[in-house]
Design a protein around this motif. Structure first.
Motif, PDB file in Angstrom:
ATOM      1  N   ILE A 156       7.485  -3.413   0.106  1.00  0.00           N
ATOM      2  CA  ILE A 156       6.579  -2.704  -1.334  1.00  0.00           C
ATOM      3  C   ILE A 156       6.037  -1.329  -1.201  1.00  0.00           C
ATOM      4  O   ILE A 156       5.568  -1.178  -0.266  1.00  0.00           O
ATOM      5  N   THR A 157       6.316  -0.482  -2.325  1.00  0.00           N
ATOM      6  CA  THR A 157       5.914   0.896  -2.072  1.00  0.00           C
ATOM      7  C   THR A 157       4.698   1.251  -2.613  1.00  0.00           C
ATOM      8  O   THR A 157       5.045   0.952  -4.124  1.00  0.00           O
ATOM      9  N   ASN A 160       4.041   7.847  -4.645  1.00  0.00           N
ATOM     10  CA  ASN A 160       3.740   8.961  -4.658  1.00  0.00           C
ATOM     11  C   ASN A 160       5.174   9.692  -3.760  1.00  0.00           C
ATOM     12  O   ASN A 160       5.636  10.932  -4.241  1.00  0.00           O
ATOM     13  N   MET A 165       9.432   6.260   0.444  1.00  0.00           N
ATOM     14  CA  MET A 165       8.645   5.714   1.335  1.00  0.00           C
ATOM     15  C   MET A 165       9.986   4.049   0.959  1.00  0.00           C
ATOM     16  O   MET A 165       9.928   3.084   1.372  1.00  0.00           O
ATOM     17  N   ALA A 185       6.652   0.795  -7.491  1.00  0.00           N
ATOM     18  CA  ALA A 185       5.336   0.735  -7.986  1.00  0.00           C
ATOM     19  C   ALA A 185       5.921   0.526  -9.070  1.00  0.00           C
ATOM     20  O   ALA A 185       7.032   1.256  -9.750  1.00  0.00           O
ATOM     21  N   THR A 214       7.279  -5.178 -12.043  1.00  0.00           N
ATOM     22  CA  THR A 214       6.689  -5.732 -12.804  1.00  0.00           C
ATOM     23  C   THR A 214       4.930  -4.755 -12.596  1.00  0.00           C
ATOM     24  O   THR A 214       4.751  -3.770 -11.630  1.00  0.00           O
ATOM     25  N   LEU A 245      -3.044  -7.754   1.122  1.00  0.00           N
ATOM     26  CA  LEU A 245      -1.691  -8.836   2.029  1.00  0.00           C
ATOM     27  C   LEU A 245      -1.982  -9.016   3.060  1.00  0.00           C
ATOM     28  O   LEU A 245      -1.107  -9.890   3.478  1.00  0.00           O
ATOM     29  N   GLU A 259       1.581   0.918   6.468  1.00  0.00           N
ATOM     30  CA  GLU A 259       1.400   2.357   6.220  1.00  0.00           C
ATOM     31  C   GLU A 259       0.262   2.693   5.641  1.00  0.00           C
ATOM     32  O   GLU A 259       0.334   2.632   3.345  1.00  0.00           O
ATOM     33  N   LEU A 260      -0.882   3.333   5.557  1.00  0.00           N
ATOM     34  CA  LEU A 260      -1.977   3.297   4.164  1.00  0.00           C
ATOM     35  C   LEU A 260      -2.675   4.636   4.076  1.00  0.00           C
ATOM     36  O   LEU A 260      -1.713   5.601   4.487  1.00  0.00           O
ATOM     37  N   GLY A 262      -4.690   7.810   4.143  1.00  0.00           N
ATOM     38  CA  GLY A 262      -4.910   8.949   4.838  1.00  0.00           C
ATOM     39  C   GLY A 262      -6.527   9.454   4.240  1.00  0.00           C
ATOM     40  O   GLY A 262      -6.910   9.011   3.668  1.00  0.00           O
TER      41      GLY A 262
HETATM   42  P1  NAP Z   1      -1.649   1.215  -4.227  1.00  0.00           P
HETATM   43  O1  NAP Z   1      -2.065   0.754  -5.299  1.00  0.00           O
HETATM   44  O2  NAP Z   1      -2.317   0.797  -3.211  1.00  0.00           O
HETATM   45  O3  NAP Z   1      -0.228   0.372  -4.431  1.00  0.00           O
HETATM   46  C1  NAP Z   1       0.610   0.438  -3.782  1.00  0.00           C
HETATM   47  C2  NAP Z   1       1.623  -0.788  -3.961  1.00  0.00           C
HETATM   48  O4  NAP Z   1       1.534  -2.333  -3.850  1.00  0.00           O
HETATM   49  C3  NAP Z   1       2.179  -0.563  -5.449  1.00  0.00           C
HETATM   50  O5  NAP Z   1       3.245  -1.072  -5.513  1.00  0.00           O
HETATM   51  C4  NAP Z   1       0.906  -1.533  -6.277  1.00  0.00           C
HETATM   52  O6  NAP Z   1       2.017  -2.449  -7.424  1.00  0.00           O
HETATM   53  C5  NAP Z   1       1.405  -2.872  -5.186  1.00  0.00           C
HETATM   54  N1  NAP Z   1       0.205  -3.990  -5.271  1.00  0.00           N
HETATM   55  C6  NAP Z   1      -0.987  -3.225  -6.036  1.00  0.00           C
HETATM   56  N2  NAP Z   1      -1.854  -4.237  -5.777  1.00  0.00           N
HETATM   57  C7  NAP Z   1      -1.374  -5.313  -5.381  1.00  0.00           C
HETATM   58  C8  NAP Z   1      -0.749  -6.501  -4.877  1.00  0.00           C
HETATM   59  N3  NAP Z   1      -2.474  -7.745  -5.247  1.00  0.00           N
HETATM   60  N4  NAP Z   1      -0.322  -7.262  -4.289  1.00  0.00           N
HETATM   61  C9  NAP Z   1       0.501  -6.820  -3.995  1.00  0.00           C
HETATM   62  N5  NAP Z   1       0.940  -5.748  -3.947  1.00  0.00           N
HETATM   63  C10 NAP Z   1      -0.476  -4.586  -5.176  1.00  0.00           C
HETATM   64  O7  NAP Z   1      -1.273   2.527  -3.753  1.00  0.00           O
HETATM   65  P2  NAP Z   1      -0.448   3.658  -4.335  1.00  0.00           P
HETATM   66  O8  NAP Z   1      -2.127   4.114  -5.045  1.00  0.00           O
HETATM   67  O9  NAP Z   1       0.150   3.354  -5.650  1.00  0.00           O
HETATM   68  O10 NAP Z   1      -0.714   4.520  -3.394  1.00  0.00           O
HETATM   69  C11 NAP Z   1      -1.441   5.862  -3.019  1.00  0.00           C
HETATM   70  C12 NAP Z   1      -2.096   5.429  -1.808  1.00  0.00           C
HETATM   71  O11 NAP Z   1      -0.874   5.616  -0.363  1.00  0.00           O
HETATM   72  C13 NAP Z   1      -3.103   6.014  -1.535  1.00  0.00           C
HETATM   73  O12 NAP Z   1      -3.799   6.018  -0.598  1.00  0.00           O
HETATM   74  C14 NAP Z   1      -1.486   7.328   0.357  1.00  0.00           C
HETATM   75  O13 NAP Z   1      -2.155   7.334   1.149  1.00  0.00           O
HETATM   76  C15 NAP Z   1      -0.408   5.095   0.452  1.00  0.00           C
HETATM   77  N6  NAP Z   1       0.355   6.228   1.032  1.00  0.00           N
HETATM   78  C16 NAP Z   1       0.180   6.231   2.751  1.00  0.00           C
HETATM   79  C17 NAP Z   1       1.678   6.249   3.107  1.00  0.00           C
HETATM   80  C18 NAP Z   1       1.784   6.501   4.205  1.00  0.00           C
HETATM   81  O14 NAP Z   1       2.846   6.610   5.045  1.00  0.00           O
HETATM   82  N7  NAP Z   1       0.921   5.772   4.844  1.00  0.00           N
HETATM   83  C19 NAP Z   1       2.445   7.029   2.274  1.00  0.00           C
HETATM   84  C20 NAP Z   1       2.670   7.441   1.044  1.00  0.00           C
HETATM   85  C21 NAP Z   1       1.371   6.345   0.130  1.00  0.00           C
HETATM   86  P3  NAP Z   1       1.418  -1.427  -9.054  1.00  0.00           P
HETATM   87  O15 NAP Z   1       2.413  -0.225  -8.653  1.00  0.00           O
HETATM   88  O16 NAP Z   1       1.885  -2.093  -9.908  1.00  0.00           O
HETATM   89  O17 NAP Z   1       0.119  -1.748  -8.637  1.00  0.00           O
END
Ligand code: NAP
Length: 487
Positions: A156-157, A160, A165, A185, A214, A245, A259-260, A262
């Motif tokens: 799951i990615t 950004n 990713m 995403a 989806t 998750l 990978e969450l 920061g």
């Molecule tokens: P997000 O809202 O957590 O979404 C990430 C992925 O999870 C998307 O594919 C999203 O799908 C899916 N998702 C959302 N709700 C879910 C659920 N209930 N069950 C299963 N999957 C679900 O994060 P984002 O807004 O896309 O990305 C920004 C975040 O990612 C920031 O917090 C950033 O720091 C973090 N990030 C971390 C790293 C790292 O390497 N540590 C790298 C990049 C980004 P949908 O798109 O369909 O909502």
């Protein structure tokens, strides 16, 4: 010459790819992908649901045994070919990425090179999976340790970095011999579809990688987790979704890599080379319009150099050109969606209400697209919301400090621990601070730490596990220990 983006997008898949075939959703539903520079739709994709999820995970489970038995050299060569094809088509994939996500073309090309490198790196790692053979300490047994693929994986990615990713997950999964089900995403699924087509062209067998796009993530991912067929989940995204998750994965005791989020501190000591520090903070803050987990979120500057540093930074930030990422000369593209701009606007308003001074930017423009200007705030109070929340926008928040102890204390005062940055000309001081900073990664006189050959990942609530580097492949391997008595 690069084809028009509409023609490239028209040639991509439907959004659901199972058993080597692009297909419609079982429900017949679709969703739209939009260009954040205009707010206009650019593609309509299949909107997957539980039925599609089931077929995808059934396929991954059915193909696992054969894929695991495929010689490592063959898996390696698929990755190597995919690396070469991605580099050949870098301009087209970058254009698709910019159109769905917003980042300027030059950054998108940089991400293609960075993302493709995970395929090359793991092509090299695939043929070097090691085991261990020893005598037990009492001399009575031989220990043989082999490494096996963990089994079907859920990937799951986030939106950004739409390519890097996922190549960071697909690369090691292919190298280790795991089949995969993948949900990109919903804001940026088109780049992933490009990557899937390239992997097929590179020879990835049908059934090894299924994709379900989806609009309702939970309706696809939860059935995968509860299927009893997946053995691992590798997630990149927010800490909130990651925690949910983790709870779901506990039900079936799935292995996880997380990978969450920061909240990176960026420390500028008084002996730092100011030009090095400003270049580094521009990279750490402005890459991806500030929409990066590694973005410098809290810029801590020694009080004695605060004026000099903020003047230089403000000059650089106010000189940046904001616009459509696909247009020539754009430095800063739009944010990914309207909600993202509203969040940045609210965080800036809160900081200003708590005493911060706006040195440049701070006013959201009118017109189409989801733009926010490069902004510098100084005197940001420790209790401002942006000090504990990812800004995820082009806003540099400066806070003064007086001693190294204070800087480290402020830096570590967060539940996150992905990356920290420290700027100083003293190797001893920088190294000592790096050791004291609670983070999985430290940039010492650099604002860029991401490298496929290095272990990327965080501590505290920034995650579990590492991607890339020498250990990245281990996330997709299980040890099996065989004991043989010495007779
Ligand atoms: P997000 O809202 O957590 O979404 C990430 C992925 O999870 C998307 O594919 C999203 O799908 C899916 N998702 C959302 N709700 C879910 C659920 N209930 N069950 C299963 N999957 C679900 O994060 P984002 O807004 O896309 O990305 C920004 C975040 O990612 C920031 O917090 C950033 O720091 C973090 N990030 C971390 C790293 C790292 O390497 N540590 C790298 C990049 C980004 P949908 O798109 O369909 O909502």
């Amino acid at each position: 010459m690069t084809r028009p983006v509409a023609d490239i997008i028209a040639g991509l898949g439907t959004g659901i790819h199972i058993d080597g075939r692009w297909q419609d959703a079982a429900s017949g539903k679709t969703f739209e992908v939009e260009n954040p520079a205009t707010g206009h739709p650019i593609a309509t994709l299949a909107d997957g649901g539980p039925d599609d999820a089931q077929r995808a995970i059934d396929s991954a489970a059915a193909h696992q045994k054969q894929w695991a038995a495929t010689p490592a050299r063959e898996r390696s060569e698929i990755l190597r070919r995919a690396y070469e094809l991605l580099m050949e088509r870098a301009d087209e994939i970058a254009l698709v990425m910019t159109t769905e996500m917003g980042k300027p073309l030059a950054e998108a090309r940089g991400e293609v090179a960075y993302g493709a490198e995970f395929f090359r790196w793991f092509a090299e790692e695939a043929v070097r999976i090691r085991g261990d053979a020893r005598r037990s300490p009492d001399g009575k047994s031989r220990f043989i340790v082999t490494q096996e693929p963990v089994g079907p994986c859920i990937l799951i990615t986030p939106w950004n970095f739409p390519m890097a990713m996922v190549s960071r997950k697909i690369g090691p999964a292919i190298a280790a011999g795991c089949t995969m089900v993948y949900k990109p995403a919903n804001l940026t699924p088109l780049t992933s579809m490009f990557v899937v087509d390239i992997l097929r062209e590179a020879g990835l067998p049908d059934g090894v990688l299924s994709v379900v796009c989806t609009k309702s993530a939970g309706s696809v991912v939860e059935p995968w987790i509860d299927s009893g067929k997946a053995r691992k989940l590798s997630f990149t995204g927010s800490t909130g979704v990651g925690k949910l998750l983790l709870e779901q994965c506990a039900r079936g005791v799935l292995r996880t890599s997380m990978e969450l989020g920061g909240n990176a501190p960026f420390i500028v000591c008084e002996d730092a080379d100011m030009d090095v520090a400003v270049n580094a903070v521009m990279a750490a803050k402005m890459r991806n319009m500030g929409e990066a987990c590694t973005a410098a979120n809290r810029i801590l500057v020694h009080r004695s150099v605060l004026d000099e540093f903020s003047e230089k930074l403000t000059a650089r930030m106010s000189g940046l050109i904001v616009g459509d990422g696909a247009a020539d000369g754009t430095d800063v593209g739009p944010l990914v969606e309207r909600k993202a701009v509203e969040k940045v606007e609210q965080l800036v308003g809160d900081a200003v209400n708590r005493g911060a001074e706006v040195l440049c930017g701070g006013e959201r423009p009118t017109g189409d697209g989801y733009f926010y200007p490069p902004t510098v705030l100084t005197g940001v109070a420790p209790d401002a919301e942006m000090m504990s929340t990812e800004i995820f926008g082009p806003v540099a928040a400066l806070t003064p400090f007086d001693t190294d102890d204070e800087a480290v204390e402020l830096a570590n005062d967060t539940e996150f621990g992905l990356v920290s940055y420290v700027m100083t000309e003293s190797v001893d001081r920088g190294f000592t601070m790096a050791e004291r900073l609670e983070a999985g990664m430290v940039g010492f006189n650099t604002g860029l730490v991401s490298n496929p050959a290095a272990p990327f990942g965080g501590i505290k609530q920034s995650g579990l596990g590492r991607e890339g580097g020498l250990t990245g492949i281990e996330e997709f391997l299980e040890s099996k220990y065989i004991s043989i008595p010495v007779r």
